[in-house]
Design an enzyme around this catalytic site. Structure first.
Site, PDB file in Angstrom:
ATOM      1  N   GLU A 103       6.881  -1.217  -3.957  1.00  0.00           N
ATOM      2  CA  GLU A 103       7.597  -1.295  -2.960  1.00  0.00           C
ATOM      3  C   GLU A 103       6.660  -0.956  -1.454  1.00  0.00           C
ATOM      4  OE1 GLU A 103      11.891   0.026  -3.099  1.00  0.00           O
ATOM      5  OE2 GLU A 103      11.026   1.695  -4.166  1.00  0.00           O
ATOM      6  N   HIS A 104       7.532  -1.211  -0.339  1.00  0.00           N
ATOM      7  CA  HIS A 104       6.558  -1.209   0.788  1.00  0.00           C
ATOM      8  C   HIS A 104       7.540  -0.203   1.617  1.00  0.00           C
ATOM      9  CE1 HIS A 104       4.756  -2.078   4.834  1.00  0.00           C
ATOM     10  NE2 HIS A 104       3.829  -2.524   4.069  1.00  0.00           N
ATOM     11  N   GLN A 105       6.693   0.711   2.424  1.00  0.00           N
ATOM     12  CA  GLN A 105       7.586   1.666   3.128  1.00  0.00           C
ATOM     13  C   GLN A 105       8.187   1.369   4.476  1.00  0.00           C
ATOM     14  OE1 GLN A 105       4.990   5.007   4.905  1.00  0.00           O
ATOM     15  NE2 GLN A 105       3.316   3.476   5.037  1.00  0.00           N
ATOM     16  N   SER A 106       8.043   0.105   4.827  1.00  0.00           N
ATOM     17  CA  SER A 106       8.764  -0.390   6.167  1.00  0.00           C
ATOM     18  C   SER A 106       9.469  -1.711   5.824  1.00  0.00           C
ATOM     19  CB  SER A 106       7.686  -0.608   7.056  1.00  0.00           C
ATOM     20  OG  SER A 106       6.938  -1.669   6.778  1.00  0.00           O
TER      21      SER A 106
END
Length: 387
Positions: free
Chosen positions: A240-243
């Site tokens: 995943e990506h935090q943004s």
């Protein structure tokens, strides 16, 4: 754009945009050879100098089926010439200096100080070729507190913090499965050489170009070094990506798909596609707050669909998606063939092999694998007397 349109002004009379450049490459392993490989792919005449016994990549698996040659070596040493010299021998060192006298660029990746001790450092070469571009690639650089340390790619990845954010939240530090630091240092080595050549064109001045694996990895860390300077902890987010939300691997009936949605308008299209119009209108901040819930909704939809259906459905709406491929699967993709990323090459032992092609495409001066990696000392007679 059609491929024929891109290449409509192609020239067939040159090897590439760097044709005419002469590069002496005295390297082993991957970072230095990768810098030379990029320039060789671009059409430069790259003369690789190696020990008569051959450098380490000639013996590193995986082997090419039906051949005694190795994929790593054949990949990174194509389009080059080979000269075998034992640099512990004074006479062979003199031959090396003669080669450098007519070169534009020298690339080396020995531990700092080694070549200077043999009389083949930047200052030594500059005495006989004042405008030489001398590229040194090492783990920690030519100067600094740790510059004399031995370093390999995994050491660089762990030193610079990269492994601390790789993998999932509950996993230990994890290195990249490829030579990430070596590849980046090789790329910066080639870029640095070409930038230094541009300066030489304007001023006539040569220079020493210093590239380290550490600096190369940190420069490609998306600002994480700056965050670290502020004491900001970088989370491990796995796939995943935090943004971005969603941005993850989703299992399907017969494979997996990676789906990435950043724009709010793309989220609305995705919500309509999976039959959840009630979720339309959610902004990124709201989606990030509801990440677990929304991931489950999308996962429940994907698991009921064939992966090809998911990919085609999302792509038809302009959404970012791909099947999660193995290298064996991507090697069979029509897109890879159309991009010439696998090129059939007759190797030095007569075996034909599909090698990974050059990444950069030039509309007028196209690049290709013009020749296989040479046998040890294959071009001695061309460049060195009595060899």
């Amino acid at each position: 754009m059609e491929k024929a349109d891109f290449y409509k002004d192609v020239r067939a009379d040159c090897a590439g945009p760097c044709e005419g450049l002469v590069v002496i490459e005295m390297t082993t392993s991957w970072a230095g050879p990768m810098a030379g490989c990029i320039l060789a792919d671009f059409g430069a005449q790259v003369i690789k100098v190696e020990h008569p016994g051959g450098e380490v990549m000639r013996r590193q698996p995986i082997g090419i089926p039906g051949s005694d040659l190795m994929i790593l070596h054949e990949t990174v040493n194509r389009n080059k010439h080979s000269v075998s010299l034992d640099l512990h021998d004074a006479g062979d060192r003199e031959e090396f200096l003669k080669l450098c006298a007519s070169a534009d660029i020298v690339i080396e990746n020995f531990r700092p100080g080694t070549l200077e001790s043999w009389g083949m450092g930047y200052k030594d070469i500059a005495e006989i070729k004042p405008d030489i571009i001398y590229v040194s690639i090492s783990g920690f650089g030519q100067f600094g507190e740790l510059s004399d340390r031995a370093c390999y790619d995994p050491i660089a990845q762990n030193y610079c913090g990269w492994t601390s954010i790789a993998g999932g939240p509950d996993q230990p530090p994890m290195k990249a499965p490829t030579f990430l630091g070596d590849d980046l240092a090789g790329l910066h080595g080639a870029l640095g050489a070409l930038a230094a050549l541009r300066h030489r064109e304007r001023t006539g001045e040569g220079q020493h170009v210093d590239v380290s694996l550490i600096d190369s990895l940190l420069s490609a860390s998306n600002g994480n070094l700056t965050a670290g300077a502020y004491g900001i902890k970088i989370p491990k987010t796995g796939n995943e990506h935090q943004s971005a939300m969603p941005s993850n691997v989703f299992e399907c009936k017969d494979g997996s798909a990676y789906i990435a949605t950043l724009l709010d308008s793309h989220w609305d299209s995705m919500a309509a596609l999976i039959g959840r119009p009630d979720l339309e209108g959610l902004k990124l901040a709201q989606r990030l707050e509801r990440r677990v819930e929304l991931n489950k909704i999308l996962a429940d939809w994907c698991i009921r669909q064939p992966v090809d259906f998911v990919v085609e459905a999302f792509a038809s709406k302009g959404l970012a998606v791909t099947r999660v491929n193995s290298f064996a699967e991507v090697a069979r993709e029509e897109h890879i063939a159309s991009r010439d990323m696998l090129q059939s090459v007759r190797l030095s032992d007569g075996v034909d092999a599909p090698l990974t092609g050059p990444a950069v495409k030039f509309s007028r001066t196209p690049t290709s694998i013009r020749s296989a990696a040479p046998a040890i000392g294959q071009h001695n007679s061309k460049y060195i007397k009595d060899k």
